[in-house]
Design an enzyme around this catalytic site. Structure first.
Site, mmCIF file in Angstrom:
data_model
loop_
_atom_site.group_PDB
_atom_site.id
_atom_site.type_symbol
_atom_site.label_atom_id
_atom_site.label_comp_id
_atom_site.label_asym_id
_atom_site.label_seq_id
_atom_site.Cartn_x
_atom_site.Cartn_y
_atom_site.Cartn_z
ATOM 1 N N LYS A 1 0.758 5.003 8.303
ATOM 2 C CA LYS A 1 1.344 5.331 6.996
ATOM 3 C C LYS A 1 0.264 5.433 5.927
ATOM 4 C CE LYS A 1 2.547 2.011 4.541
ATOM 5 N NZ LYS A 1 1.980 1.124 3.511
ATOM 6 N N THR B 1 0.868 -1.174 0.000
ATOM 7 C CA THR B 1 0.000 0.000 0.000
ATOM 8 C C THR B 1 0.901 1.219 0.000
ATOM 9 O OG1 THR B 1 -1.777 -1.130 1.164
ATOM 10 C CG2 THR B 1 -1.776 1.269 1.246
ATOM 11 N N LYS C 1 -7.222 1.408 -2.870
ATOM 12 C CA LYS C 1 -6.812 0.994 -1.527
ATOM 13 C C LYS C 1 -6.987 2.134 -0.537
ATOM 14 C CE LYS C 1 -5.262 -1.566 1.771
ATOM 15 N NZ LYS C 1 -3.951 -2.230 1.852
#
Length: 296
Positions: A249, A106, A181
């Site tokens: 993150k 990701t 995502k």
């Protein structure tokens, strides 16, 4: 060594896999079960030795692993790690012309576009294909995989995705997988707060939380997090299926990208703040279900 063109006439191309962490291990094992020859590289060799026992072939460098593979898959930690493994003296400098690279980390949609453009200039096909489903999905081969890049490349590599996941959807041009995502992580961020608040409410109301879950997991409130992570919360099991530090993150990427679009995301902002407080208190390597501690 056979050329890439020749290798794809075979039933199973040789796969190189960079990154053998919590997610990577399960994905690699499912590729091996699917009949693929898998070359592997990880920064810490000791963490990959069990995969060698399972049939993977170890390489000491990213360059040698890449050169010996027809398809290179990456599953690393942060956008910085993605940049390091693809650029400098990385994958794109050593991949064979006509070969395929798939970043399943990701990461930033903009970085996915950079990888695609650089790869294309070298005659290499690049896909961004982040996943959802956590460690359980990686182990069981039931991951949701969202893919961006050339449709023809996706069609060619679909059997590889099918060895690792079940819900496999081509989303569009380069970067589309990463954008999808981000939609996934934005949904999870607010949902995790809802799950924790519901369990905290049940506890304060004197209810049996397990019984409450039996009622609400199959109704309109149902979600993957409620079904799979809420039981772990009640058991006090905060081991990582997905690390807090990695979720922070992801939320950071989503927030920065949303701001570039001029989009307000108050739920995402609230969740990120709660997770950052947990990380500051030493929970950065816990699983995301540790959010429940914020409500106890």
């Amino acid at each position: 060594m056979s050329s890439n063109k020749e290798s794809f006439k075979m039933d199973k191309p040789v796969i190189g896999f960079i990154g053998t962490g919590v997610m990577g291990k399960g994905m690699i094992r499912n590729l091996i079960k699917g009949g693929y020859s898998v070359n592997i590289y990880n920064r810490t060799k000791e963490k990959a030795l069990d995969l060698v026992d399972d049939g993977a072939r170890w390489f000491d460098t990213i360059s040698s692993c890449t050169q010996a593979s027809d398809v290179v898959v990456t599953m690393v930690g942060y956008p910085k790690d993605v940049k390091d493994v693809y650029f400098k003296d990385g994958i794109l400098n050593h991949a064979k012309k006509g070969s395929y690279v798939i970043d399943m980390t990701t990461s930033s949609p903009a970085l996915a576009e950079d990888i695609y453009n650089d790869a294309s200039s070298r005659g290499i096909h690049a896909l961004d294909a982040p996943v959802s489903g956590g460690d359980i999905g990686a182990q069981k081969g039931t991951l949701s995989i969202m893919i961006g890049g050339e449709k023809s490349a996706f069609d060619k590599l679909k059997p590889i995705f099918e060895a690792m996941g079940e819900n496999i959807v081509y989303q569009g041009k380069a970067g589309s997988g990463q954008h999808t995502k981000m939609c996934n992580q934005i949904t999870i961020a607010s949902n995790m707060m809802g799950v924790c608040e519901a369990l905290a409410y049940a506890k304060r109301a004197g209810l049996n939380e397990e019984q409450v879950l039996k009622s609400i997991t199959s109704g309109a409130a149902g979600s993957w997090s409620l079904s799979n992570l809420a039981p772990r919360m009640l058991e006090g099991d905060f081991k990582p299926g997905f690390y807090v530090k990695h979720f922070i993150k992801d939320m950071t990427i989503a927030l920065e990208t949303a701001k570039e679009m001029g989009l307000m995301t108050p739920g995402l902002e609230s969740a990120k703040k709660l997770y950052e407080e947990l990380a500051e208190n030493g929970e950065e390597n816990s699983g995301t279900q540790v959010l429940y501690k914020s409500y106890l």
